[in-house]
Motif scaffolding. Sequence first.
Motif, short mmCIF file in Angstrom:
data_model
loop_
_atom_site.label_atom_id
_atom_site.label_comp_id
_atom_site.label_asym_id
_atom_site.label_seq_id
_atom_site.Cartn_x
_atom_site.Cartn_y
_atom_site.Cartn_z
N TRP A 133 -35.66 -72.83 -65.26
CA TRP A 133 -34.61 -72.38 -65.76
C TRP A 133 -34.94 -70.98 -66.37
N GLU A 134 -35.61 -70.69 -67.24
CA GLU A 134 -36.00 -69.67 -68.09
C GLU A 134 -36.35 -68.62 -67.13
N ALA A 135 -37.45 -68.64 -66.18
CA ALA A 135 -37.61 -67.71 -65.28
C ALA A 135 -36.87 -67.29 -64.23
N GLN A 136 -35.75 -67.99 -64.16
CA GLN A 136 -34.71 -67.54 -62.95
C GLN A 136 -33.32 -67.26 -63.61
N SER A 137 -33.17 -67.39 -65.01
CA SER A 137 -32.12 -67.04 -65.86
C SER A 137 -31.48 -65.81 -65.79
N GLY A 138 -32.55 -64.78 -65.72
CA GLY A 138 -31.98 -63.59 -65.88
C GLY A 138 -32.04 -63.01 -67.40
N ASN A 139 -31.98 -63.87 -68.01
CA ASN A 139 -31.73 -63.59 -69.68
C ASN A 139 -33.12 -62.85 -70.01
N PRO A 140 -33.11 -61.75 -70.56
CA PRO A 140 -34.25 -60.76 -70.99
C PRO A 140 -35.23 -61.43 -72.08
N LYS A 141 -34.58 -62.32 -72.93
CA LYS A 141 -35.21 -62.93 -74.11
C LYS A 141 -36.24 -63.68 -73.45
N TYR A 142 -36.36 -64.30 -72.18
CA TYR A 142 -37.32 -64.98 -71.74
C TYR A 142 -38.28 -64.27 -70.77
N ALA A 149 -40.62 -58.84 -67.90
CA ALA A 149 -39.40 -59.38 -67.46
C ALA A 149 -39.92 -60.33 -66.17
N TYR A 150 -39.23 -61.43 -66.05
CA TYR A 150 -39.56 -62.29 -64.88
C TYR A 150 -38.73 -61.58 -63.63
N GLU A 151 -39.30 -61.85 -62.39
CA GLU A 151 -38.91 -61.08 -61.27
C GLU A 151 -38.47 -62.19 -60.07
N PRO A 152 -37.50 -62.88 -60.61
CA PRO A 152 -36.92 -63.88 -59.74
C PRO A 152 -36.32 -63.38 -58.35
N ALA A 153 -36.42 -64.19 -57.58
CA ALA A 153 -35.57 -63.87 -56.17
C ALA A 153 -34.05 -63.84 -56.41
N SER A 154 -33.64 -64.49 -57.44
CA SER A 154 -32.33 -64.74 -57.75
C SER A 154 -31.98 -65.28 -59.11
N THR A 155 -30.86 -65.33 -59.65
CA THR A 155 -30.62 -65.70 -60.88
C THR A 155 -29.44 -66.79 -60.53
N SER A 156 -28.91 -66.86 -59.40
CA SER A 156 -27.69 -67.53 -59.17
C SER A 156 -27.85 -69.07 -59.80
N GLY A 157 -26.75 -69.66 -60.57
CA GLY A 157 -26.59 -70.99 -60.88
C GLY A 157 -27.39 -70.91 -62.34
N PHE A 158 -28.51 -70.34 -62.42
CA PHE A 158 -29.55 -70.51 -63.36
C PHE A 158 -29.02 -69.75 -64.37
N ASN A 159 -28.24 -68.60 -64.04
CA ASN A 159 -27.72 -67.64 -65.00
C ASN A 159 -26.55 -68.27 -65.67
N GLN A 160 -25.95 -69.50 -65.33
CA GLN A 160 -24.73 -70.04 -65.87
C GLN A 160 -25.13 -71.38 -66.88
N ILE A 161 -26.38 -71.57 -66.91
CA ILE A 161 -27.00 -72.50 -67.93
C ILE A 161 -27.12 -72.16 -69.09
N LYS A 162 -26.61 -72.85 -70.13
CA LYS A 162 -26.67 -72.49 -71.47
C LYS A 162 -27.92 -73.08 -72.06
N SER A 163 -28.36 -74.24 -71.75
CA SER A 163 -29.54 -75.01 -72.44
C SER A 163 -30.11 -75.94 -71.35
N VAL A 164 -31.40 -76.18 -71.47
CA VAL A 164 -32.20 -77.27 -70.90
C VAL A 164 -33.04 -77.98 -71.97
N THR A 165 -32.75 -79.16 -72.37
CA THR A 165 -33.60 -79.86 -73.47
C THR A 165 -34.45 -81.14 -72.89
#
Length: 567
Positions: A133-142, A149-165
């Motif tokens: 999730w973090e690697a594909q989230s597009g969130n610069p804090k990860y 910065a991570y270079e994922p192919a895309s962030t779609s879907g993962f960028n809508q996740i708030k948390s993974v526990t």
Amino acid sequence: MVHRLSRRWSAVAALGTASLLLAACGTSGGPSTSSTGAVKTGGTLTFALDEDVAGFNVLQATDGEFVLAEILDQVWPSVYVIHPDLKPVLNTEIVSSVKVLSNNPQTIQYNINPKANWSDGVPITAQDFIYNWEAQSGNPKYTDVGGKAYEPASTSGFNQIKSVTSSNGGKTATVVFATPYSDWQSLFAPIIPAHIADKVGFNNGFQTFGSPVEVSGGPYEIQSYSPNEDLVEVRNPHWWGAPGKLSKIVFRFITDDSQQPPAVANDEVNMVNPALASIAFLDSLKGVSNFSTQVDPGLEFQHIDFNESNFYLAQAGIRHALAYGTNRAQLVQRLVDPLTTKIQTLNNHFYMPTQSQYKDNSAGYGAFDPAKAKALLEAAGMKMGSDGYFHPTSGPEKGQDFSLSISTTSGDQVRAEIEELFQADMKNIGVKITVQNYDANTLFGTVGPKGEFDIIEFAWVLTPFASGNQPIYCSYTDTAVCGINWDHYANPTVDKLMDHAIASTSPTTAASLFNQADGLLWKDMVTLPLFEQPQLFGWSNTYGNILPNTSNIGIPWNAEQWGVRES
């Protein structure tokens, strides 16, 4: 969805995880038509691939090739696997069960199989879900190794996740979405080994063959790789599920499709699936004994795109004129009917006729009507010249022949024929077309992304998850999300419809919204769909349990069940 290079660039690279590769590994029970008892244990199968790999992290921006997705089907695990009927099926070898705990906020609980381990003995845990999730989230804090910065192919879907526990000793991962995501079953497919990527790096740690690449979470692992020659997989001795039937799977790189049938005839390869099905390819296999072929409508389609940064193509009336002047039925008759009669002209941008959500939303905009095409060009202020071509009365071609260029990948027979027929159609309505083709890397690496074309023709590869199309059709001004809208198209209503579809927890509602957006794409004539691209599969009858899969994970989706037939 993905665009095809010499083969096809993987959904990951183009679209985002929502449309990504749902790589198979140890599916729950396998397809009902499969009979693993009919094959032996042991043996080798060689599958011809039509391009080499750029790297080994299919989730990374530069590595997202379809051929790599096929290679990783049996190596990196996926939560859901797309079966040949295009339905996602839970991979219980990896995740024992999935529960939707809430729709507000959308909350999904993944209960990881207690037996699931990476081949180096490290358990597959919630930490793998967190890292992916973090690697594909597009969130610069990860950030990746070294703070990059991570270079994922895309962030779609993962960028809508708030948390993974993590809970249950790391064997339960709970995902909470900030906004609902209709295609959540497309996520975590495949999963990169977090404990390896965290050390060597997501961006660069898998670019060359070495020990990180050899770590597997599926029934097979990569044993060796020889650039421009082959990649070899063998059984993963630490796999906890039913072992693969074959001792070895060899992926041989034969980048010229025309050289694959001779390799079949010489018993150098046992399976083929060319980039573009052609009559010549099929005919060349007919004389090979003990060899089966199958042609199916694929989850990809040929299309013609109009660059709206062009002075003339910015006018919807001119785009419609070109569409009305294109004889799509003739293209199907010439290029597809000799292969299969299951395919007609395509009237949807999001769904294929093989999907239940498909509707004809074209409203007649895709009809062949040369007279209407000429009338629209006249309405755009053009005058017919004595040479049979329209002359614009304004703009950069004022008083000259109205001329546009079309571009595609060079050296491709099918696309060359599409261009030839299109060029003739356009001449018939008074438009001069010049052909300017490029090698695949230039077309998809420079010409397309930089908008250096008038008209471009290629194929998008779909997945069953329509949300993956968003980056193609959403407004090009949103560069963070709409990076493959090369046509400079923008319509805020289309944006809203797709956003609402993606956020819907009802599949029926989501399909309705995508189809509404499709209707607007036809009205705006953003791009002209031509036809579903037929998929040609061929394999030696020596082997059993070969079940073609037209989705973006390819025919190796159930390779752990392939085997040499019992004599």
